[in-house]
Each structure stands twice: as structure tokens, then as C-alpha cells.
Write a protein that holds these residues in place. Structure first.
Motif, short mmCIF file in Angstrom:
data_model
loop_
_atom_site.label_atom_id
_atom_site.label_comp_id
_atom_site.label_asym_id
_atom_site.label_seq_id
_atom_site.Cartn_x
_atom_site.Cartn_y
_atom_site.Cartn_z
N ILE A 15 64.61 31.65 53.49
CA ILE A 15 63.79 31.17 52.37
C ILE A 15 63.36 29.73 52.65
CG2 ILE A 15 63.77 30.66 49.88
CD1 ILE A 15 64.16 33.59 50.34
N ILE B 8 61.31 26.56 50.50
CA ILE B 8 60.85 26.15 49.18
C ILE B 8 60.20 24.77 49.31
CG2 ILE B 8 61.53 25.63 46.80
CD1 ILE B 8 64.03 27.41 47.37
N THR C 187 54.47 33.84 51.60
CA THR C 187 54.65 33.35 50.23
C THR C 187 55.15 34.45 49.31
OG1 THR C 187 52.91 31.72 50.56
CG2 THR C 187 53.51 32.23 48.28
N THR D 82 57.26 29.11 47.24
CA THR D 82 58.48 29.65 47.83
C THR D 82 58.06 30.74 48.81
OG1 THR D 82 59.69 29.22 45.79
CG2 THR D 82 60.70 30.75 47.35
#
Length: 129
Positions: free
Chosen positions: A28, A30, A72, A125
Motif C-alpha cells: 500500500i 498513501i 489507485t 491511496t
């Protein structure tokens, strides 16, 4: 990744999904909220140019993680006036391009940012194998 678009609820208002499922084990990334600040310190005057710059800044951050807009999974955006929503959404849709798995998305109208010149802020994110 899989867009979540249940047929039992109303369709999204725009080009986004109600949710996104991420496979187990994915990384991930962010971003912080990105304002329309160019590397030379300039700030565009209009909301579309600001939104385009916000998304360009997000793309640069994703690139640092080896990701692209294709990765995304969620966009959160903030505009200072209801009138800026269409310009923002046009920039978002252009940034998403031909992405098939649409991200979740939230757009909020706020009273302002750290400086009055700023009209738009975007955070992203993303996820990748």
C-alpha cells in the motif's frame, strides 16, 4: 484489485467505484494531501489547473513506490467551492484515463486551506503486488 459496485445500491455519481477489494499480500502507498504547488513555488489560478497539478504531484509520489495511477484504490479530494467540483472531476477523470478498475472516491467542500490561493487538495491511496 476489484471494483466493488453492488447493484443493490444507487450507482456512483461519477467515474469511481463504491469500494475496492485488494488481494492479500499487496503493498500500500498513501500520499499526503497534495496542494497545487509547482516545484518552482507557483500556484495556478484556476481549479482545473490546480487539480491537474495535485494529481501530477500524486503521480510523482506513487512513482517513488513503483506505482502508477493504475494502482489507485482510493481518492480523497477537497475543493473550496461547489463551483470547483466540475473542474476537479474533469481532472480526476483525465488522470484515471482508461483505467478499468475504478478507485473509491470522496469529494468534500471545505472552507479553505493553509493559503487562500489553494482551491483544491487531493490525496491518493494505491496498492500493488
Amino acid at each position: 484489485m476489484k471494483s466493488l459496485l453492488p447493484t443493490t445500491i444507487a450507482s456512483p455519481f461519477g467515474r469511481y467505484a463504491h469500494g475496492v477489494e485488494i488481494p492479500p499480500g499487496w503493498r500500500i502507498a498513501i500520499t499526503s494531501g497534495q496542494l497545487a504547488l509547482a516545484p518552482d513555488g507557483t500556484i495556478p489560478d484556476d481549479p482545473r489547473a490546480q487539480a491537474d497539478l495535485c494529481f501530477a504531484n500524486c503521480a510523482a509520489i506513487l512513482a517513488e513506490a513503483g506505482m502508477t495511477p493504475q494502482n489507485t484504490i482510493r481518492i480523497a479530494a477537497f475543493v473550496t467551492r461547489r463551483e470547483h467540483m466540475q473542474a476537479y472531476m474533469a481532472a480526476r477523470d483525465a488522470w484515471l484515463g482508461d483505467i478499468k478498475t475504478l478507485p473509491a472516491s470522496t469529494l468534500v467542500i471545505v472552507t479553505g486551506f493553509t493559503r487562500p490561493e489553494f482551491l483544491v487538495e487531493v490525496e491518493v491511496t494505491a496498492a500493488a503486488p
